[in-house]
Write an enzyme that holds these catalytic residues in place. Structure first.
Site, PDB file in Angstrom:
ATOM      1  N   THR A 108       0.869  -1.173   0.000  1.00  0.00           N
ATOM      2  CA  THR A 108       0.000   0.000   0.000  1.00  0.00           C
ATOM      3  C   THR A 108       0.904   1.221   0.000  1.00  0.00           C
ATOM      4  O   THR A 108       1.614   1.482   0.964  1.00  0.00           O
ATOM      5  CB  THR A 108      -0.915   0.011   1.225  1.00  0.00           C
ATOM      6  OG1 THR A 108      -1.752  -1.148   1.181  1.00  0.00           O
ATOM      7  CG2 THR A 108      -1.792   1.254   1.241  1.00  0.00           C
ATOM      8  N   LYS A 183      -7.168   1.408  -3.035  1.00  0.00           N
ATOM      9  CA  LYS A 183      -6.790   0.952  -1.692  1.00  0.00           C
ATOM     10  C   LYS A 183      -7.021   2.044  -0.655  1.00  0.00           C
ATOM     11  O   LYS A 183      -7.382   1.763   0.489  1.00  0.00           O
ATOM     12  CB  LYS A 183      -5.332   0.514  -1.676  1.00  0.00           C
ATOM     13  CG  LYS A 183      -4.847  -0.031  -0.324  1.00  0.00           C
ATOM     14  CD  LYS A 183      -5.634  -1.265   0.121  1.00  0.00           C
ATOM     15  CE  LYS A 183      -5.265  -1.709   1.545  1.00  0.00           C
ATOM     16  NZ  LYS A 183      -3.935  -2.315   1.625  1.00  0.00           N
ATOM     17  N   LYS A 251       0.321   4.817   8.495  1.00  0.00           N
ATOM     18  CA  LYS A 251       0.955   5.143   7.210  1.00  0.00           C
ATOM     19  C   LYS A 251      -0.086   5.269   6.101  1.00  0.00           C
ATOM     20  O   LYS A 251      -0.100   6.239   5.337  1.00  0.00           O
ATOM     21  CB  LYS A 251       1.986   4.060   6.868  1.00  0.00           C
ATOM     22  CG  LYS A 251       2.662   4.227   5.517  1.00  0.00           C
ATOM     23  CD  LYS A 251       2.048   3.344   4.419  1.00  0.00           C
ATOM     24  CE  LYS A 251       2.251   1.866   4.715  1.00  0.00           C
ATOM     25  NZ  LYS A 251       1.750   1.026   3.585  1.00  0.00           N
TER      26      LYS A 251
END
Length: 303
Positions: A108, A183, A251
């Protein structure tokens, strides 16, 4: 720009390189081997590869060593900075990849970086896909990940047999970066949902209800979700082992928030979720699974 060569990515022909053997990466790599692919691997900590090596994977001491051998190189690492270094560094994947090879970044990462990697790959006659995943440790183990793919559609079609060894819901989303944008949508929904799951269970506990019994009533109704069915039982059992790390959620939410702001989108739930997960990490839970969010609600430290 060099013309890209076609490759046969069937299990009888293709050699797969896999870089990043963490909670999900190891299971993903194992499923590629189960599907019949020859596997070459690299990880910063070699001991994490021991089981795969015993099962037939070939070890390399560097990412470029893997790429030299592979028809398809898959990266599944932690942060965008890791992707950039491993893929675009002087001794990275792209510098060593064969002409016509395919690079699939399943980390990701940022949509902007995915688009940049795509352009750099084109210059060298390498094909690139950004293909982040969802499904956590369970989905990775069972080969039932949801895989969101950006890049050229013909490359996606060529790489589909490889992706099918790791996932069951594989959707082509569009041009380079589209997989990463998808995502981000996934992470925004999950983060908000995890707040709801945690809050609901904290409410059940405070009101004197049996959380397990409550779960039986609500998980198959309108409140049902993957997190409610898979992570709520872990919370009830006091199991905070990471299927997905708190530090990685922070993150991801940071990437999503930056992208949302660049598009002029006010993402209130996303902003709150990141604040809560940062607070959770500061309390010492960065290495825990995302379900540890319940601890803030139990402690009464949300405000």
């Amino acid at each position: 720009m060099r013309k890209v060569k076609r490759m046969n990515l069937s299990t009888e022909k293709a050699v797969i390189g896999f870089i990043g053997l963490g909670v999900m990466g190891k299971s993903m790599a194992r499923n590629l081997m189960k599907a019949g692919y020859r596997l070459h691997v690299y990880n910063r900590t070699k001991s994490k590869a021991d089981e795969l090596l015993q099962e037939g994977a070939v070890w390399h001491d560097s990412a470029d060593g893997v790429a030299q051998q592979a028809d398809v190189t898959i990266t599944m690492v932690e942060y965008p900075r890791d992707v950039e270094q491993i893929v675009l560094g002087q001794t990275g994947v792209l510098a060593a990849a064969k002409e016509g090879a395919v690079l699939i970044d399943m980390t990701t990462s940022s949509p902007e970086l995915a688009a940049r990697i795509y352009e750099e790959c084109l210059k060298r006659g390498v094909r690139a896909l950004d293909a982040p995943v969802s499904g956590g440790d369970i989905g990775a183990r069972d080969g039932k990940l949801s895989i969101m793919v950006g890049g050229d559609e013909e490359v996606f079609e060529a790489a589909l047999p490889v992706l099918q060894a790791m996932g069951s819901n594989i959707v082509y989303q569009g041009k380079a970066g589209a997989g990463q944008h998808t995502k981000m949508c996934n992470q925004i929904a999950i983060a908000a949902n995890m707040m709801g799951v945690s809050e609901a269970l904290a409410y059940a506990e405070r009101s004197g209800l049996n959380p397990t019994t409550v779960l039986k009533s609500i998980e198959t109704g309108a409140a049902g979700s993957w997190s409610l069915s898979n992570l709520a039982p872990r919370i009830i059992a006091g199991n905070y082992a990471p299927g997905f790390y708190v530090k990685h959620m922070i993150k991801d939410l940071g990437i999503a928030l930056q992208a949302a702001e660049s598009m002029g989108l006010e993402a209130h739930g996303l902003s709150l979720a990141r604040t809560l997960y940062e607070r959770l990490a500061e309390s010492g839970e960065a290495e825990s699974g995302t379900q540890a969010l319940i601890k803030l609600y139990r402690a009464g430290t949300i405000a």
